[in-house]
Design a protein around this motif. Sequence first.
Motif, PDB file in Angstrom:
ATOM      1  N   LYS A  45       0.842  -1.203   0.000  1.00 24.15           N
ATOM      2  CA  LYS A  45       0.000   0.000   0.000  1.00 24.15           C
ATOM      3  C   LYS A  45       0.875   1.250   0.000  1.00 24.15           C
ATOM      4  O   LYS A  45       0.572   2.227  -0.681  1.00 24.15           O
ATOM      5  N   GLY A  46       1.943   1.224   0.774  1.00 20.75           N
ATOM      6  CA  GLY A  46       2.856   2.369   0.835  1.00 20.75           C
ATOM      7  C   GLY A  46       3.499   2.664  -0.510  1.00 20.75           C
ATOM      8  O   GLY A  46       3.708   3.829  -0.859  1.00 20.75           O
ATOM      9  N   MET A  47       3.807   1.605  -1.269  1.00 24.50           N
ATOM     10  CA  MET A  47       4.386   1.784  -2.607  1.00 24.50           C
ATOM     11  C   MET A  47       3.398   2.472  -3.550  1.00 24.50           C
ATOM     12  O   MET A  47       3.800   3.145  -4.491  1.00 24.50           O
ATOM     13  N   ILE A  48       2.123   2.284  -3.293  1.00 22.86           N
ATOM     14  CA  ILE A  48       1.083   2.905  -4.116  1.00 22.86           C
ATOM     15  C   ILE A  48       0.790   4.320  -3.618  1.00 22.86           C
ATOM     16  O   ILE A  48       0.825   5.285  -4.380  1.00 22.86           O
ATOM     17  N   ILE A  49       0.530   4.447  -2.319  1.00 25.26           N
ATOM     18  CA  ILE A  49       0.147   5.738  -1.739  1.00 25.26           C
ATOM     19  C   ILE A  49       1.263   6.773  -1.911  1.00 25.26           C
ATOM     20  O   ILE A  49       0.993   7.961  -2.096  1.00 25.26           O
ATOM     21  N   GLY A  50       2.504   6.318  -1.896  1.00 27.99           N
ATOM     22  CA  GLY A  50       3.636   7.233  -2.072  1.00 27.99           C
ATOM     23  C   GLY A  50       3.634   7.955  -3.406  1.00 27.99           C
ATOM     24  O   GLY A  50       4.317   8.962  -3.569  1.00 27.99           O
ATOM     25  N   LEU A  51       2.842   7.478  -4.362  1.00 26.64           N
ATOM     26  CA  LEU A  51       2.761   8.126  -5.671  1.00 26.64           C
ATOM     27  C   LEU A  51       1.447   8.875  -5.871  1.00 26.64           C
ATOM     28  O   LEU A  51       1.076   9.214  -6.986  1.00 26.64           O
ATOM     29  N   PHE A  52       0.744   9.154  -4.774  1.00 28.61           N
ATOM     30  CA  PHE A  52      -0.453  10.000  -4.822  1.00 28.61           C
ATOM     31  C   PHE A  52      -0.024  11.459  -4.758  1.00 28.61           C
ATOM     32  O   PHE A  52       0.968  11.809  -4.103  1.00 28.61           O
ATOM     33  N   THR A  53      -0.808  12.314  -5.390  1.00 31.14           N
ATOM     34  CA  THR A  53      -0.647  13.746  -5.183  1.00 31.14           C
ATOM     35  C   THR A  53      -1.333  14.082  -3.853  1.00 31.14           C
ATOM     36  O   THR A  53      -2.051  13.250  -3.296  1.00 31.14           O
ATOM     37  N   LEU A  54      -1.162  15.305  -3.372  1.00 28.61           N
ATOM     38  CA  LEU A  54      -1.825  15.699  -2.124  1.00 28.61           C
ATOM     39  C   LEU A  54      -3.345  15.661  -2.264  1.00 28.61           C
ATOM     40  O   LEU A  54      -4.050  15.223  -1.358  1.00 28.61           O
ATOM     41  N   GLU A  55      -3.854  16.083  -3.407  1.00 21.33           N
ATOM     42  CA  GLU A  55      -5.295  16.059  -3.649  1.00 21.33           C
ATOM     43  C   GLU A  55      -5.812  14.611  -3.663  1.00 21.33           C
ATOM     44  O   GLU A  55      -6.847  14.309  -3.067  1.00 21.33           O
ATOM     45  N   GLU A  56      -5.083  13.727  -4.329  1.00 19.55           N
ATOM     46  CA  GLU A  56      -5.469  12.318  -4.380  1.00 19.55           C
ATOM     47  C   GLU A  56      -5.418  11.687  -2.998  1.00 19.55           C
ATOM     48  O   GLU A  56      -6.280  10.882  -2.638  1.00 19.55           O
ATOM     49  N   PHE A  57      -4.428  12.083  -2.217  1.00 19.69           N
ATOM     50  CA  PHE A  57      -4.326  11.558  -0.857  1.00 19.69           C
ATOM     51  C   PHE A  57      -5.528  11.995  -0.017  1.00 19.69           C
ATOM     52  O   PHE A  57      -6.065  11.213   0.756  1.00 19.69           O
ATOM     53  N   SER A  58      -5.961  13.233  -0.180  1.00 20.12           N
ATOM     54  CA  SER A  58      -7.129  13.690   0.586  1.00 20.12           C
ATOM     55  C   SER A  58      -8.385  12.934   0.161  1.00 20.12           C
ATOM     56  O   SER A  58      -9.248  12.637   0.991  1.00 20.12           O
ATOM     57  N   ILE A  59      -8.509  12.591  -1.112  1.00 20.56           N
ATOM     58  CA  ILE A  59      -9.631  11.761  -1.577  1.00 20.56           C
ATOM     59  C   ILE A  59      -9.506  10.366  -0.970  1.00 20.56           C
ATOM     60  O   ILE A  59     -10.479   9.797  -0.482  1.00 20.56           O
ATOM     61  N   TYR A  60      -8.296   9.828  -0.986  1.00 19.64           N
ATOM     62  CA  TYR A  60      -8.035   8.484  -0.461  1.00 19.64           C
ATOM     63  C   TYR A  60      -8.408   8.373   1.023  1.00 19.64           C
ATOM     64  O   TYR A  60      -9.070   7.426   1.421  1.00 19.64           O
TER      65      TYR A  60
END
Length: 131
Positions: free
Chosen positions: A87-102
């Motif tokens: 999961k960390g390998m995936i989440i590490g490539l989110f933008t800040l906006e995508e992370f807030s959606i996540y």
Amino acid sequence: MSQRDLFIKEFRGESIGIISSQSTSDELFQNEVLRPILKLQNDLFIASFLNNMSKNKIDFNTYSIEKKIAMIENSIQKDIKFGNALKGMIIGLFTLEEFSIYIKNSSNLNKRMMGMLIERLKSQIQLLEVI
């Protein structure tokens, strides 16, 4: 948008999959964010899986196809530390906006991510055979 976010979006590439006006927000996230990341990180996922098998002293090559498929599913679903690393390998490539959606829908998106990753590894089972 920050430099990091611009770089990540460019680095990951285009959306993969069909996006229509009837797509749900989870489907949009899957096709715009998750699929490109899974494709980009594919070699790393394979190497991580093989390393996990080796660390756990599992001779993956000796198993039948059915047993290999079960091992893929179990290692990702039941090995919490390994699943979290993926999961960390995936989440590490989110933008800040995508992370807030996540973070607003992490439970559903985690299920989607892990399901897609399991299917990706199962479809490449021949690459998982250690020489």
